[in-house]
Scaffold this motif. Structure first.
Motif, PDB file in Angstrom:
ATOM      1  N   GLU A 289       0.663  -0.928  -0.145  1.00 55.02           N
ATOM      2  CA  GLU A 289      -0.147  -0.418   0.331  1.00 55.02           C
ATOM      3  C   GLU A 289       0.810   0.913   0.095  1.00 55.02           C
ATOM      4  N   SER A 290       1.758   1.325   0.915  1.00 53.35           N
ATOM      5  CA  SER A 290       2.468   2.128   0.343  1.00 53.35           C
ATOM      6  C   SER A 290       3.922   2.588  -0.204  1.00 53.35           C
ATOM      7  N   ASN A 291       3.280   1.569  -1.201  1.00 57.32           N
ATOM      8  CA  ASN A 291       4.538   2.604  -2.820  1.00 57.32           C
ATOM      9  C   ASN A 291       3.616   3.055  -3.523  1.00 57.32           C
ATOM     10  N   ILE A 292       4.465   4.485  -4.338  1.00 58.59           N
ATOM     11  CA  ILE A 292       4.091   5.420  -4.888  1.00 58.59           C
ATOM     12  C   ILE A 292       3.173   5.407  -6.238  1.00 58.59           C
ATOM     13  N   ASP A 293       3.540   3.628  -6.994  1.00 61.90           N
ATOM     14  CA  ASP A 293       3.133   3.551  -7.551  1.00 61.90           C
ATOM     15  C   ASP A 293       1.467   2.729  -7.516  1.00 61.90           C
TER      16      ASP A 293
ATOM     17  N   ASN B 270      -3.756  -2.057  -5.053  1.00 59.73           N
ATOM     18  CA  ASN B 270      -3.701  -1.153  -3.956  1.00 59.73           C
ATOM     19  C   ASN B 270      -4.393   0.193  -3.803  1.00 59.73           C
ATOM     20  N   LYS B 271      -4.439   0.687  -2.927  1.00 54.61           N
ATOM     21  CA  LYS B 271      -5.022   2.571  -2.254  1.00 54.61           C
ATOM     22  C   LYS B 271      -5.094   3.246  -4.020  1.00 54.61           C
ATOM     23  N   GLN B 272      -3.349   2.917  -4.466  1.00 54.33           N
ATOM     24  CA  GLN B 272      -2.593   3.673  -5.796  1.00 54.33           C
ATOM     25  C   GLN B 272      -3.420   3.585  -6.572  1.00 54.33           C
TER      26      GLN B 272
ATOM     27  N   ARG C 231       3.211   4.121 -13.007  1.00 54.33           N
ATOM     28  CA  ARG C 231       3.168   4.782 -12.439  1.00 54.33           C
ATOM     29  C   ARG C 231       2.972   6.049 -13.948  1.00 54.33           C
ATOM     30  N   ASP C 232       2.365   7.153 -13.046  1.00 48.69           N
ATOM     31  CA  ASP C 232       1.507   8.177 -13.995  1.00 48.69           C
ATOM     32  C   ASP C 232       2.695   8.727 -14.532  1.00 48.69           C
TER      33      ASP C 232
END
Length: 992
Positions: free
Chosen positions: A475-479, A494-496, A575-576
């Motif tokens: 969940e902590s991944n920025i992607d 995950n949430k992202q 990744r955005d």
């Protein structure tokens, strides 16, 4: 055993008394008890459910717990098996049985055991309902449990999960004639035959169960050939009797019913390839074509070994009880009706540390149990059953005395005072009149299980902690992260990922991965690419969110596996990169602008260089006339006047200065237009410095400048073009002398700079340079204010030196302080000393004897300015006494020696002082006296274009450095042989 007990009792009591007879009956009842069957038949692969005569569950084994999700405590003494069965199926079964037997049967437990209660073994299919409400089909075998008087005391229902088979049967109904290919499970043997019974399909399940490969049996044998012959004969005989028609004891017996449209399920013993046997349940179906004609048969079998073993275990349970009773692994304690211990087996002795003599007729089991637990049990039972129970032996046997089988956990106390947890099973022992004559307490040491439970709890906690940690990382991944199964169905996010798509986790899981992208086909291709390549990086996709917002992402993915290396699916991160794409576009536009500007600058620079080069050549012609006539005037027989001498001297001085300026401009133009050829090779720094010192020494002496050069204790070599290195050094030394103070000093040093680099420094004692002047160094025609000085110069030398150092892979710089002089330095790559001999050289080639064309042998001319290369070739040629070697250190002297000595072969370096190898070759080819001599190029310019250029220019061979001795000698042999032909005219061009 009964006789031994009877004899023992007779020895200790008066035979024939009522008390003795009672004791005999008590002991016989103890031996016949069947209360332990549930522990014997405690398999995790079958649900074993035992009830009392009324159907209330008394035993619920681990297999039942695993299949149905209930703990034994949830159902024992509470419900009947009918309450965990599908109600509609129970009703339907009651109705069918009522019609079959012509008697009304209640739709409840009675319907499940009706046949078994009449002595008919009953096997039927039923849907069980798990604790969580889910359902599964089961095959249930029901047996009535009877006492010695054949009275029913309960029922045993053994069930197996029939889910896989049901799914297989449903698939078969839908599959048509190709059922065997579709239903190719490793858990079932699927054997398909043609109409005559010859095997056509033999699936992986059949291979696994029977040990044959498909190739062993297909188109060769029938299923009857792998079945027990006696059973096939018996089946044929039974069917013949049952159906009133003669049936042959072979394949016909296996499929007779199926061929008549009757679905047939029977038990048969299969014989494996290795000769071993196993019981199988076989389902036979006829395969028919569109005209309902039989085209073959499908036999689906399941291994029935486990069930058979279970049934055999039940049949043998009575016989095994005595073995268990006498086992050292169980404590078997029998008491009289008052609880006083009468039997204390070896297992009890081993577990508790007492001998039988210590306890028999002395104590009750309560006295070797934890007192506080006995008190707590009495209190709990009193509350549960609504009657006061004494905290002693009564508390241990109260349920058993009421006919309720009782299994509980209790702490036993050993003779030495140590304690251990035990699982205790209590059964009341009754005589023929059903009167209680004692109790049997069978205990097992529960220490290991308790330890395992504690360890399992620790492992479970660790697993929960690990899962929490893993989820936190996820969940902590920025992607945006997701996982899919191999078919591209999302299994986790995950949430992202939720934010990116605008969908909830529940909405995403189970959905196709491709549905969330603007190009589903490309997204699906990415999954296939990951599965084939194991990973994908920087794969661009565009995500379309629920609100239609589109986001460009960089998709990176890899496959992941379980601990058995079985593919589980794809792990992907998105990744955005929308902002990055925008910046890339801006950068691309800027790069186009810069490239355009660079192109314009380069064109302008080349135009300038071309102009300077053209002008320098144009100026040479008139300048040649000026200098020529001025020298003639100076040496005229009629001596000029003093005034004329001064004028002529001024003309010559200005002319020579102008010629130098033109030469430097031409040199700069060549360097900047990259027309200066370089031959990088190992160059001895000591040799180059010695040569440069000799060249500038007259200039230094004229000005009173003292020069100091380093001493080389060990050889030092750099990677450079020898000629251009000398040009750089002479330029820096000349400047250091020219712009020094009178009687000043010039110090030359070398040292290791960065790893793999050598720094050469030239320090002078001149006026030094200001920071402003340092910024303007290395600019063409900028003499830093010295234009008005007495020293002549062009301001080009340093620019040429910088360009040459950089072309040789080096760097150049300066450090200066006003009033303290300057240090000009440059760095080049250091290299190892070149080896004069190469290991592994073919000795036969090195020592080859040449057949001389005459008494004088052969003559070879080598034109080379590098001493190390000269030494190498000299040593190679020295091994051939029939070859004489001539040498020259530049192109002009090489041409002169060739004209004078007429060598048989010329070896020519390309980058030479003065004229290069190409120019020297052109001159030699244009001269009738040397046109016939083959010229072999030896060059460090080893690029394919360099070699191609050399061949086109007319070199006989083009050999690259470092020299390969074998290659050189072979080329030399060919050239010498060619020279012997004494061909006149132009040399025939040969390719390397």
């Amino acid at each position: 055993m009964q006789k031994e007990i009877r004899d023992s009792i007779i020895q200790n009591q008066s035979a024939g008394t009522a008390e003795g007879i009672t004791e005999i009956r008590r002991q016989e009842a103890l031996l016949k008890t069947d209360a332990l069957q549930s522990a014997i038949f405690n398999s995790a692969n079958f649900s074993s459910i035992a009830t009392d005569a009324k159907g209330v569950i008394q035993i619920f084994n681990v297999g039942a717990e695993r299949m149905l999700g209930y703990a034994a405590a949830d159902v024992m003494n509470k419900i009947t098996p009918a309450e965990i069965s599908d109600p509609q199926e129970v009703i339907a079964r009651a109705k069918a049985l009522s019609a079959e037997f012509g008697t009304p049967i209640e739709p409840g437990f009675e319907a499940l055991v009706f046949k078994a209660a009449r002595g008919i073994e009953d096997i039927y299919e039923l849907t069980y309902i798990r604790k969580d409400g889910s359902r599964f089909p089961a095959i249930v075998s029901v047996t009535a449990l009877r006492d010695d008087q054949e009275a029913i005391i309960g029922y045993l229902l053994i069930g197996t999960d029939n889910t896989a088979r049901k799914q297989a049967e449903e698939a078969l109904l839908k599959a048509g004639a190709l059922q065997s290919a579709i239903f190719n499970s490793a858990n079932f043997s699927s054997i398909a035959t043609d109409a005559k019974g010859v095997i056509q399909i033999f699936n992986v399940g059949a291979e696994r169960m029977l040990g044959y490969a498909a190739a062993d049996v297909m188109n060769k044998i029938t299923p009857a050939d792998i079945s027990d012959p006696q059973e096939v004969i018996a089946r044929a005989k039974a069917l013949s009797t049952e159906l009133g028609t003669q049936i042959s004891p072979g394949f016909e017996a296996l499929v007779f019913k199926a061929s008549r449209g009757i679905e047939d399920i029977y038990e048969l013993t299969y014989i494996r390839k290795d000769g071993s046997r196993f019981p199988a349940i076989v389902s036979v179906t006829a395969l028919r074509d569109a005209d309902n004609e039989i085209i073959g048969y499908l036999l689906i079998g399941t291994d029935n070994t486990a069930r058979k073993q279970a049934e055999e275990a039940l049949l043998k349970a009575g016989a095994l009880q005595s073995a268990i009773f006498n086992s050292a692994n169980f404590s078997s304690i029998a008491t009289d009706a008052k609880g006083v211990i009468q039997i204390f087996n070896v297992g009890a002795e081993r577990m508790l540390g007492y001998t039988a003599a210590d306890v028999l007729n002395k104590v009750t089991p309560a006295e070797i149990s934890e007192p506080q637990e006995v008190i707590a049990r009495a209190k709990a039972l009193s509350a549960e059953l609504g009657t006061p129970i004494e905290p002693g032996f009564e508390a241990l046997v109260f349920k058993a005395s009421r006919g309720i089988e009782d299994i509980y956990e209790l702490t036993y106390i050993r003779k030495d005072g140590s304690r251990f947890p035990a699982i205790v099973s209590v059964t009341a022992l009754r005589d023929a009149d059903n009167e209680i004559i004692g109790y049997l307490l069978i205990g097992t040491d529960n220490t290991a299980r308790k330890q395992i439970e504690a360890e399992q709890e620790q492992l479970a906690q660790r697993l929960r902690d690990q899962q929490f940690y893993t989820r936190s990382l996820f969940e902590s991944n920025i992607d945006a992260i997701m996982t899919t199964d191999p078919s591209g169905i999302i299994t986790d996010v995950n949430k992202q990922m939720e934010v990116l798509t605008g969908c909830t986790r529940d909405e995403l899981i189970g959905a196709p991965f491709k549905n969330h992208f603007t190009d589903p086909g490309k997204a699906e291709t990415s999954i296939k690419l990951v599965l084939s390549e194991k990973k994908v990086t920087n794969y661009e996709l565009t995500v379309r969110a629920r609100d239609s917002k589109e986001t460009v992402v960089s998709y990176n993915a890899t496959t992941f596996y379980d601990r058995d290396r079985k593919l589980q699916g794809v792990f992907a991160a998105a990744r955005d990169i929308t902002e990055r794409k925008r910046l890339d576009q801006v950068l691309q536009e800027k790069n186009v602008e810069l490239e355009s500007a660079k192109s314009l600058a380069e064109k302008a620079n080349l135009a300038k260089s071309d102009f300077l080069s053209s002008m320098s050549h144009e100026l040479r012609s008139p300048l040649n006339a000026i200098l020529g006539f001025a020298q003639l005037m100076e040496s005229d027989s009629q001596e000029p006047t003093l005034s004329q001498k001064e004028s002529i001297a001024q003309i010559l001085q200005a002319g020579w200065h102008l010629l130098k300026l033109i030469n430097e401009i031409l040199d700069l133009a060549k360097v900047e237009s990259r027309q200066t050829p370089l031959s990088e090779e190992p160059v001895s720094l000591a040799e180059v410095m010695l040569e440069c010192q000799a060249m500038v020494e007259p200039q230094a002496q004229q000005r009173g400048i003292k020069q100091t050069f380093p001493q080389f204790d060990i050889p030092c070599f750099v990677s450079a073009d020898r000629t251009r290195l000398k040009q750089v050094l002479i330029n820096l030394l000349s400047n250091a002398i020219k712009y020094n103070i009178k009687n000043g000093t010039v110090e030359v040093e070398y040292a290791e700079g960065k790893p793999g680099r050598i720094r050469i420094s030239i320090k002078d004692s001149g006026a030094g340079l200001s920071p402003e002047q340092l910024e303007q160094l290395f600019q063409p025609f900028n003499r830093l204010g010295q234009e008005a000085g007495v020293e002549e110069g062009t301001g080009i030398g340093l620019v040429v030196a910088k360009r040459l150092v950089e072309l040789m892979g080096g760097t150049i710089g300066v450090e200066s302080t006003v009033g303290a002089g300057s240090v000009f330095w440059f760095e080049l790559n250091s290299v190892a000393e070149p080896s004069l001999f190469i290991e592994g050289v073919d000795t036969a080639v090195m020592n080859r004897t040449h057949t001389p064309r005459g008494a004088g042998g052969y003559t070879v001319l080598y034109v080379e300015d590098n001493p190390a290369n000269l030494k190498l070739v000299e040593q190679i040629i020295a091994r051939h006494p029939d070859i004489r070697l001539l040498t020259a250190v530049n192109g002009n002297s090489g041409i002169e020696i060739a004209r004078a000595s007429q060598p048989d072969v010329i070896l020519m370096d390309i980058n030479l002082p003065g004229i290069n190898g190409f120019e020297a070759l052109r001159i030699l080819r244009a001269d009738p006296s040397t046109v016939h001599i083959p010229v072999v190029a030896l060059s460090a310019n080893a690029m394919p274009l360099d070699i191609e250029r050399g061949v086109k220019a007319g070199f006989f061979r083009y050999i690259t450095k470092p020299i390969k001795v074998n290659e050189l000698m072979e080329a030399l042999d060919v050239a010498l042989a060619f020279s012997e032909t004494k061909l006149d005219g132009e040399i025939t061009e040969e390719l390397v």
